[in-house]
Write an enzyme that holds these catalytic residues in place. Structure first.
Site, PDB file in Angstrom:
ATOM      1  N   SER A 119     -48.521  28.047 -25.394  1.00  0.00           N
ATOM      2  CA  SER A 119     -49.087  28.313 -24.073  1.00  0.00           C
ATOM      3  C   SER A 119     -50.175  27.317 -23.719  1.00  0.00           C
ATOM      4  O   SER A 119     -50.729  27.378 -22.618  1.00  0.00           O
ATOM      5  CB  SER A 119     -49.660  29.733 -24.024  1.00  0.00           C
ATOM      6  OG  SER A 119     -50.568  29.936 -25.086  1.00  0.00           O
ATOM      7  N   HIS A 140     -41.991  28.286 -22.393  1.00  0.00           N
ATOM      8  CA  HIS A 140     -43.096  29.236 -22.522  1.00  0.00           C
ATOM      9  C   HIS A 140     -42.760  30.569 -21.865  1.00  0.00           C
ATOM     10  O   HIS A 140     -42.730  30.692 -20.640  1.00  0.00           O
ATOM     11  CB  HIS A 140     -44.374  28.643 -21.900  1.00  0.00           C
ATOM     12  CG  HIS A 140     -45.552  29.550 -22.005  1.00  0.00           C
ATOM     13  ND1 HIS A 140     -46.533  29.609 -21.033  1.00  0.00           N
ATOM     14  CD2 HIS A 140     -45.919  30.443 -22.962  1.00  0.00           C
ATOM     15  CE1 HIS A 140     -47.434  30.490 -21.389  1.00  0.00           C
ATOM     16  NE2 HIS A 140     -47.082  31.010 -22.554  1.00  0.00           N
ATOM     17  N   GLU A 152     -41.973  29.109 -18.206  1.00  0.00           N
ATOM     18  CA  GLU A 152     -42.371  27.743 -17.864  1.00  0.00           C
ATOM     19  C   GLU A 152     -41.574  26.775 -18.731  1.00  0.00           C
ATOM     20  O   GLU A 152     -41.525  26.924 -19.950  1.00  0.00           O
ATOM     21  CB  GLU A 152     -43.870  27.539 -18.111  1.00  0.00           C
ATOM     22  CG  GLU A 152     -44.755  28.270 -17.121  1.00  0.00           C
ATOM     23  CD  GLU A 152     -46.244  28.071 -17.407  1.00  0.00           C
ATOM     24  OE1 GLU A 152     -47.004  27.834 -16.463  1.00  0.00           O
ATOM     25  OE2 GLU A 152     -46.640  28.175 -18.590  1.00  0.00           O
ATOM     26  N   ASN A 190     -51.447  29.582 -17.535  1.00  0.00           N
ATOM     27  CA  ASN A 190     -52.639  29.756 -18.362  1.00  0.00           C
ATOM     28  C   ASN A 190     -53.845  29.001 -17.829  1.00  0.00           C
ATOM     29  O   ASN A 190     -54.984  29.417 -18.037  1.00  0.00           O
ATOM     30  CB  ASN A 190     -52.348  29.348 -19.812  1.00  0.00           C
ATOM     31  CG  ASN A 190     -51.991  30.551 -20.666  1.00  0.00           C
ATOM     32  OD1 ASN A 190     -52.773  31.482 -20.781  1.00  0.00           O
ATOM     33  ND2 ASN A 190     -50.806  30.559 -21.227  1.00  0.00           N
TER      34      ASN A 190
END
Length: 282
Positions: A119, A140, A152, A190
């Site tokens: 991440s 991700h 992602e 994130n």
């Protein structure tokens, strides 16, 4: 390389078992590897329970559940970790991931795609020490992987376009919504979400309010979970590791500074729900 028919997942923690469940649920023979036999046994029980919930909700037939479980292989033998796509979901440490990808590259042909569920760590750095770095990509998932729709897909500098395309296509096959992201610290989610945690921790550090009050206020404002309950769900240690990695990647930019309160929780082993204690007791 575009035709992914088999899957392997390294790491039988919360994310790894969730990704493995998705694989078998959507028709992929899947190998789940972990060095810890107890973690694998726990993961196998959790996957069966996860599929069982779908049966109870009439989202999956009992026959489909049984067929899915038959597609799962759990192992502590690294030599059996061979597949069209291998996704690592291990600790957020560059050295650990480098060593792992090196071992996997030696066991698999150059056509095997090596994906990271990281991440925060740069895909370009992960690929730098791997033979055939063009087959390294970020994939991700979000916690819990069987439920959260977003994935992602991150291309490093060396990632081949057809590799990213194959992973994006697989994400769609798994019922997910893939989004392409550039190889920047924290990618998209994130990076944006980091301040939900960082600023909330600062509020508590500065004695503006308790973590319980912060959670209550943000949940009353429309957030499904307050930041402290969410950190306990994700893992306080995992969340702290991501913040620390992003702080380093952004050259100690103050807005990503890790919290001393969170550091203390990690040092005490209060990692959230998985340990029975985090910001809350479970």
């Amino acid at each position: 390389m575009n035709d992914i028919q088999t899957l392997a997942v390294v790491g039988a923690g919360t994310m790894g078992l969730g990704i493995a469940q998705l694989g078998i649920q959507h028709g992929l023979p899947t190998v789940l590897f972990d060095l810890n036999p107890a973690a694998l046994e726990k993961a196998q029980v959790a996957i069966a329970a996860g599929l069982g919930k779908l049966v109870a909700k009439n989202k999956l037939s009992a026959e489909a559940r049984d067929a899915a479980l038959a597609r799962l292989t759990i192992t502590t033998d690294m030599s059996t970790v061979q597949a069209d796509l291998i996704i690592e979901a291990v600790v957020e440490r560059l050295d650990v991931k480098h060593q792992l990808f090196g071992e996997l590259a030696a066991l698999n042909g150059p056509q095997t795609i090596l994906a990271s569920n990281t991440s925060s760590l740069p895909i370009t750095q992960l690929a730098a020490k791997v033979p055939n770095p063009e087959r390294v990509v970020g994939m991700h998932f979000f916690n819990p992987a069987p439920v959260m729709p977003l994935v992602e897909v991150i291309s490093g500098v060396a990632t081949a376009p057809e590799v990213a395309a194959a992973v994006e296509a697989l994400a769609r096959r798994l019922g997910k919504t893939p989004v392409r992201a550039a190889d920047a610290p924290g990618f998209i989610v994130n990076r944006v979400a980091r301040h939900y945690y960082v600023e909330s921790l600062k509020v508590v550090e500065e004695n503006v309010a308790s973590f319980e009050v912060v959670d209550e206020l943000l949940e009353a404002s429309g957030f499904k979970m307050g930041p402290f309950r969410l950190m306990d769900l994700i893992g306080v240690d995992t969340n702290f590791s991501v913040t620390s990695a992003m702080f380093a990647s952004f050259h100690q930019d103050a807005k990503f500074r890790p919290s001393r309160i969170q550091q203390q929780k990690v040092d005490a082993g209060h990692h959230g729900r998985k340990t029975g204690r985090g910001f809350y007791n479970y």
